[in-house]
Design a protein around this motif. Structure first.
Motif, PDB file in Angstrom:
ATOM      1  N   VAL A   7       0.873  -1.166   0.000  1.00  0.00           N
ATOM      2  CA  VAL A   7       0.000   0.000   0.000  1.00  0.00           C
ATOM      3  C   VAL A   7       0.913   1.220   0.000  1.00  0.00           C
ATOM      4  CG1 VAL A   7      -1.799   1.292   1.200  1.00  0.00           C
ATOM      5  CG2 VAL A   7      -1.785  -1.222   1.293  1.00  0.00           C
ATOM      6  N   HIS A   9       1.193   5.309   0.096  1.00  0.00           N
ATOM      7  CA  HIS A   9       0.492   6.531   0.459  1.00  0.00           C
ATOM      8  C   HIS A   9       1.236   7.759  -0.076  1.00  0.00           C
ATOM      9  CE1 HIS A   9      -2.329   4.455   3.105  1.00  0.00           C
ATOM     10  NE2 HIS A   9      -1.306   3.743   3.519  1.00  0.00           N
ATOM     11  N   ARG A  10       0.529   8.857  -0.148  1.00  0.00           N
ATOM     12  CA  ARG A  10       1.083  10.076  -0.744  1.00  0.00           C
ATOM     13  C   ARG A  10       2.311  10.584   0.002  1.00  0.00           C
ATOM     14  NH1 ARG A  10      -3.228  12.906  -0.348  1.00  0.00           N
ATOM     15  NH2 ARG A  10      -2.688  13.922   1.612  1.00  0.00           N
ATOM     16  N   LYS A  12       4.469  10.606   4.245  1.00  0.00           N
ATOM     17  CA  LYS A  12       4.675   9.856   5.486  1.00  0.00           C
ATOM     18  C   LYS A  12       3.602  10.159   6.522  1.00  0.00           C
ATOM     19  CE  LYS A  12       7.950  13.193   7.485  1.00  0.00           C
ATOM     20  NZ  LYS A  12       9.337  13.385   7.989  1.00  0.00           N
ATOM     21  N   LEU A  14       0.360  10.837   5.956  1.00  0.00           N
ATOM     22  CA  LEU A  14      -0.820  10.047   5.595  1.00  0.00           C
ATOM     23  C   LEU A  14      -0.570   8.568   5.853  1.00  0.00           C
ATOM     24  CD1 LEU A  14      -3.650   9.969   4.438  1.00  0.00           C
ATOM     25  CD2 LEU A  14      -2.668   9.905   2.142  1.00  0.00           C
ATOM     26  N   MET A  15       0.637   8.122   5.575  1.00  0.00           N
ATOM     27  CA  MET A  15       0.983   6.726   5.837  1.00  0.00           C
ATOM     28  C   MET A  15       0.820   6.399   7.318  1.00  0.00           C
ATOM     29  SD  MET A  15       4.575   4.713   5.207  1.00  0.00           S
ATOM     30  CE  MET A  15       5.192   4.759   6.897  1.00  0.00           C
ATOM     31  N   ALA A  18      -2.960   6.379   8.278  1.00  0.00           N
ATOM     32  CA  ALA A  18      -3.657   5.212   7.732  1.00  0.00           C
ATOM     33  C   ALA A  18      -3.216   3.935   8.439  1.00  0.00           C
ATOM     34  CB  ALA A  18      -3.405   5.114   6.231  1.00  0.00           C
ATOM     35  N   LEU A 241       3.877  -1.044   3.984  1.00  0.00           N
ATOM     36  CA  LEU A 241       3.226   0.265   4.026  1.00  0.00           C
ATOM     37  C   LEU A 241       4.289   1.311   3.709  1.00  0.00           C
ATOM     38  CD1 LEU A 241       1.149  -0.299   7.280  1.00  0.00           C
ATOM     39  CD2 LEU A 241       0.365  -0.507   4.921  1.00  0.00           C
ATOM     40  N   ASP A 243       5.405   5.296   1.756  1.00  0.00           N
ATOM     41  CA  ASP A 243       4.973   6.546   1.143  1.00  0.00           C
ATOM     42  C   ASP A 243       5.524   6.584  -0.277  1.00  0.00           C
ATOM     43  OD1 ASP A 243       7.653   7.240   1.408  1.00  0.00           O
ATOM     44  OD2 ASP A 243       7.275   9.116   2.473  1.00  0.00           O
ATOM     45  N   SER A 259      -2.936   3.282  -5.616  1.00  0.00           N
ATOM     46  CA  SER A 259      -2.661   3.304  -4.177  1.00  0.00           C
ATOM     47  C   SER A 259      -2.680   4.715  -3.657  1.00  0.00           C
ATOM     48  CB  SER A 259      -1.284   2.667  -3.897  1.00  0.00           C
ATOM     49  OG  SER A 259      -1.300   1.275  -4.175  1.00  0.00           O
ATOM     50  N   ALA A 260      -3.332   4.912  -2.519  1.00  0.00           N
ATOM     51  CA  ALA A 260      -3.556   6.272  -2.005  1.00  0.00           C
ATOM     52  C   ALA A 260      -2.652   6.590  -0.842  1.00  0.00           C
ATOM     53  CB  ALA A 260      -5.004   6.412  -1.603  1.00  0.00           C
TER      54      ALA A 260
END
Length: 260
Positions: A7, A9-10, A12, A14-15, A18, A241, A243, A259-260
């Protein structure tokens, strides 16, 4: 061994948010199904960032903190309360703010503890504590942790298992003393790959451009002796996980563009 899931993420922040939400869900589900949950924490900027995000999450109150066992994947073998110890940083980021049962917070021994400066004896004691906590259905010398989290170092190390060093080659013991680590402090305590692989889920956290090469190496078929992160996987699921910066050198085929 199931293929790892990724996954991306945009960034760190947001990571971390989430991952914290994901962890809350896993803990609540485990407590609902078995009455308790067990999680192995990691230090470093990504591990501590996740804990800080969890502390700030309103949903944290969904967790019954008194029925959660916390363990550590590794620890710097320093005196109790040293600001560089993972447990010290975890207390500051989250643990002091939630109503944990102190008996279920399983910190690794400190260098001024009952084993003095003998990291190997301290490691053996932690292995014994893990074995005592293991239940018959765990089928092994450590609990089947619900989630075991690992930060990924720029050199692909996880926990305190560094490329080519003896600890990453260990196949029998679950916890070892680490001597001569290439980053300070040189003496540490670490779970081994057999203990890590006992977890139901292993989550590997990587954020930042300095982790991009390590992620690419570990996810591209490298051997675990040269790239310890490649040997870290769970019984049921292995989740990376990342970024966008840490994923920047991965082949696009490894993760979906959405992937977001």
């Amino acid at each position: 061994m199931t293929p790892p899931q990724l996954v991306v993420h945009r960034d760190k922040e947001l990571m971390a948010q989430a991952a914290a939400a994901r962890l809350i869900t896993k803990i609540v589900d485990a407590q609902a199904s078995r009455g308790h949950a067990s999680v192995v924490l990691t230090g470093g900027r990504n591990g501590n960032g996740l804990l800080a995000a969890l502390a700030a999450a309103p949903a944290r109150d969904a967790v019954d903190w008194s029925r959660l066992d916390l363990w550590w994947g590794d620890e710097r073998f320093l005196p109790e309360g040293d600001p560089e110890r993972n447990v010290t940083q975890a207390r500051e980021a989250l643990l002091d703010a939630v109503p944990l049962d102190p008996a279920r917070v399983h910190a690794m021994p400190a260098s001024d503890g009952p084993y003095g400066d003998d990291a190997d004896a301290a490691a053996a004691a932690y292995a014994a504590e893990l074995a005592e906590a293991a239940e018959p259905e765990d089928h092994g010398p450590v609990p089947a942790f619900d989630v075991l989290m690992l930060g990924v170092g720029p050199d692909t190390h996880v926990a305190s298992l560094f490329p080519e060093l003896p600890a990453v080659r260990e196949t029998e013991r679950t916890v070892v003393g680490v001597h001569g680590a290439p980053k300070p402090p040189p003496v540490r305590i670490s779970l081994t790959l057999p203990a890590i692989r006992a977890a139901r889920e292993v989550w590997l956290l990587a954020a930042g451009e300095d982790k991009a090469e390590a992620a690419a190496i570990a996810l591209s078929g490298a051997g675990e002796i040269q790239a310890p992160a490649a040997g870290a996987y769970g019984r049921g699921r292995t989740l990376w996980l990342l970024d966008a910066a840490a994923a920047s050198r991965l082949p696009c085929a490894l993760y979906p563009p959405a992937s977001a």
